[in-house]
Each structure stands twice: as C-alpha cells, then as structure tokens.
Design an enzyme around this catalytic site. Structure first.
Site, PDB file in Angstrom:
ATOM      1  N   PHE A  85       0.807  -1.207   0.000  1.00 37.77           N
ATOM      2  CA  PHE A  85       0.000   0.000   0.000  1.00 37.77           C
ATOM      3  C   PHE A  85       0.846   1.266   0.000  1.00 37.77           C
ATOM      4  O   PHE A  85       1.783   1.404   0.790  1.00 37.77           O
ATOM      5  CB  PHE A  85      -0.896   0.044   1.249  1.00 37.77           C
ATOM      6  CG  PHE A  85      -2.057  -0.895   1.209  1.00 37.77           C
ATOM      7  CD1 PHE A  85      -3.299  -0.462   0.759  1.00 37.77           C
ATOM      8  CD2 PHE A  85      -1.915  -2.212   1.627  1.00 37.77           C
ATOM      9  CE1 PHE A  85      -4.381  -1.337   0.729  1.00 37.77           C
ATOM     10  CE2 PHE A  85      -2.993  -3.092   1.601  1.00 37.77           C
ATOM     11  CZ  PHE A  85      -4.232  -2.657   1.150  1.00 37.77           C
ATOM     12  N   ASP A  86       0.489   2.185  -0.879  1.00 38.25           N
ATOM     13  CA  ASP A  86       0.942   3.555  -0.757  1.00 38.25           C
ATOM     14  C   ASP A  86       0.302   4.107   0.521  1.00 38.25           C
ATOM     15  O   ASP A  86      -0.695   3.550   1.002  1.00 38.25           O
ATOM     16  CB  ASP A  86       0.482   4.330  -1.998  1.00 38.25           C
ATOM     17  CG  ASP A  86       0.776   5.803  -1.917  1.00 38.25           C
ATOM     18  OD1 ASP A  86       1.903   6.161  -1.554  1.00 38.25           O
ATOM     19  OD2 ASP A  86      -0.133   6.595  -2.218  1.00 38.25           O
ATOM     20  N   LEU A  87       0.825   5.200   1.046  1.00 41.08           N
ATOM     21  CA  LEU A  87       0.247   5.787   2.264  1.00 41.08           C
ATOM     22  C   LEU A  87      -0.575   7.041   1.959  1.00 41.08           C
ATOM     23  O   LEU A  87      -1.802   7.036   2.078  1.00 41.08           O
ATOM     24  CB  LEU A  87       1.358   6.116   3.270  1.00 41.08           C
ATOM     25  CG  LEU A  87       0.940   6.809   4.563  1.00 41.08           C
ATOM     26  CD1 LEU A  87      -0.141   6.046   5.303  1.00 41.08           C
ATOM     27  CD2 LEU A  87       2.145   7.037   5.468  1.00 41.08           C
ATOM     28  N   ASP A  88       0.102   8.108   1.521  1.00 38.67           N
ATOM     29  CA  ASP A  88      -0.587   9.371   1.256  1.00 38.67           C
ATOM     30  C   ASP A  88      -1.536   9.234   0.068  1.00 38.67           C
ATOM     31  O   ASP A  88      -1.122   8.881  -1.039  1.00 38.67           O
ATOM     32  CB  ASP A  88       0.430  10.480   0.955  1.00 38.67           C
ATOM     33  CG  ASP A  88       1.268  10.837   2.174  1.00 38.67           C
ATOM     34  OD1 ASP A  88       0.786  10.641   3.300  1.00 38.67           O
ATOM     35  OD2 ASP A  88       2.406  11.317   1.988  1.00 38.67           O
TER      36      ASP A  88
END
Length: 222
Positions: A8-11
C-alpha cells in the site's frame, strides 16, 4: 490474477494528508522567497518524492531541493503529520484483508519512521507485516526503490502474487519495474485519466470497493 501480498501507498491511499503536506510545502517555498500557491493548487505534490516536486515544479537544483525538503520537514515533523486523517472505511478494509490471510505492507515515499508514526496514530499499524518507506538521507526515496526494499524485507522472491495499491501514476510506474500490477484508488489524488494512462490494472472508487476487489482476487488457500 490471484494475490497474497498487498503493498500500500500511504498518502492518498490510506490517509488524506492534504492539509499537512500542502502547508509544509508552502512553508518551504516561502523560505526561498517564493510566493506559495493555495492548497488546492498544490495537491500535485502529494505522491512523488519531495525532491522531485521541488526540482520539477520549481526548477530547483538537487542541492536546493534537499534544502527545501529539510525546510519542509522542519514544519512537518512537529505539526504537519497530524494534519491528516484516515480515509473512511480503511481500517475495516485492512482488518478484513489481514483476517483473510493477505500479507500487508506499505511502500511509501514518506520517510519510514514517519510512516510508522502515522499508521500508529490512526490505529492502522497492527495490520501491516512491514512498513516500507523512504530513508531520511534520500538514498531510498523513489517508488521503485521503496518497493524493492519492501519486497526484500518481506522475503518475496516471486512477484507473481504481489499487488500494489495506490492513487498516483508513480505507484503504477514503480510497480511495473517489478512486473507487479497496481490497483488504482480514485478517492486519492490521481484521477481516472492519470491512472489509466499509467496502466493501472483496475480502478476502485472507495475503500469498500478496494476491499471487495482484493478479496475477489485472493490467492487460493488464503
């Protein structure tokens, strides 16, 4: 395709960091005597490494971009990271996916320690087997570099069961370097056109659809 590992990407994927990131970018620009645009005109900086945003958006040299990044962190470290909120339903989605047997990790261009701090703050850290992020010295900051680092720490040798989840073209392009498909989320900061042109495997509108899509594509035996 069937997947076991979800990166997963965060932002823009797990949390909405618009307020904190744009305010800190404005703070950094103003330290250089540059009149900063309003927040809605700075959402393009959410996703790529900060160094790239300074260089590509404002013509900074690498050294200036590093100085800009340091100035950004001067505000972000004590204040900006809190100017953030988890997307509705993301905690439930992560809980469901972990309970279903998926191995979850992050692959974010945000510094790793800060990514861990944010996940813990929002009660999301418990769902992740590994938090992969950028290094503070910027030796590891591009999406592909972070994905490689995350895969190595997870001990993944075969990327055939790995899926990237993110909201920007950088997530799609970074994953492509490893032959990994990317599920694009439309509730973040990349629009349908950006993600489609980059080659996202599929697009989802919200966290509920994200969860349902992954569950429908989980590897047998999970």
């Amino acid at each position: 395709m069937e997947y076991q590992y979800l990166l997963f990407d965060l932002d823009g994927t797990l949390t909405d960091p618009k307020e904190g990131i744009t305010r800190c970018f404005q703070y950094a620009l103003e330290s250089f005597g540059i009149h900063a645009p309003e927040a809605d005109k700075l959402t393009w900086v959410i996703g790529p490494p900060l160094v790239d945003s300074f260089m590509e958006g404002y013509g900074f040299t690498l050294e200036q971009a590093k100085q800009g990044t340091a100035k950004y962190r001067e505000r972000y470290t004590p204040i900006g990271w809190k100017e953030n909120e988890a997307y509705p339903g993301i905690a439930q989605a992560l809980r469901t996916l972990k309970e279903a047997g998926f191995i979850l990790a992050t692959a974010t261009s945000k510094p790793e320690d800060m990514a861990r701090k944010i996940l813990e703050h929002f009660g999301l850290l418990e769902y992740f087997s590994f938090v992969g992020g950028a290094s503070l010295d910027l030796s590891r900051c591009g999406k592909a570099d972070v994905i490689r680092y995350t895969l190595d720490n997870l001990g993944v040798k075969d990327c055939g069961k790995v899926l990237m989840v993110g909201d920007r073209k950088y997530d799609v392009e970074g994953a492509k370097e490893f032959g990994i498909p990317c599920l694009g989320v439309l509730y973040g900061y990349g629009d349908r056109e950006e993600l489609t042109q980059a080659g996202a495997a599929a697009l989802v509108e919200d966290t509920e659809e994200l969860c349902a899509w992954c569950m429908a594509h989980r590897a047998g035996g999970l």
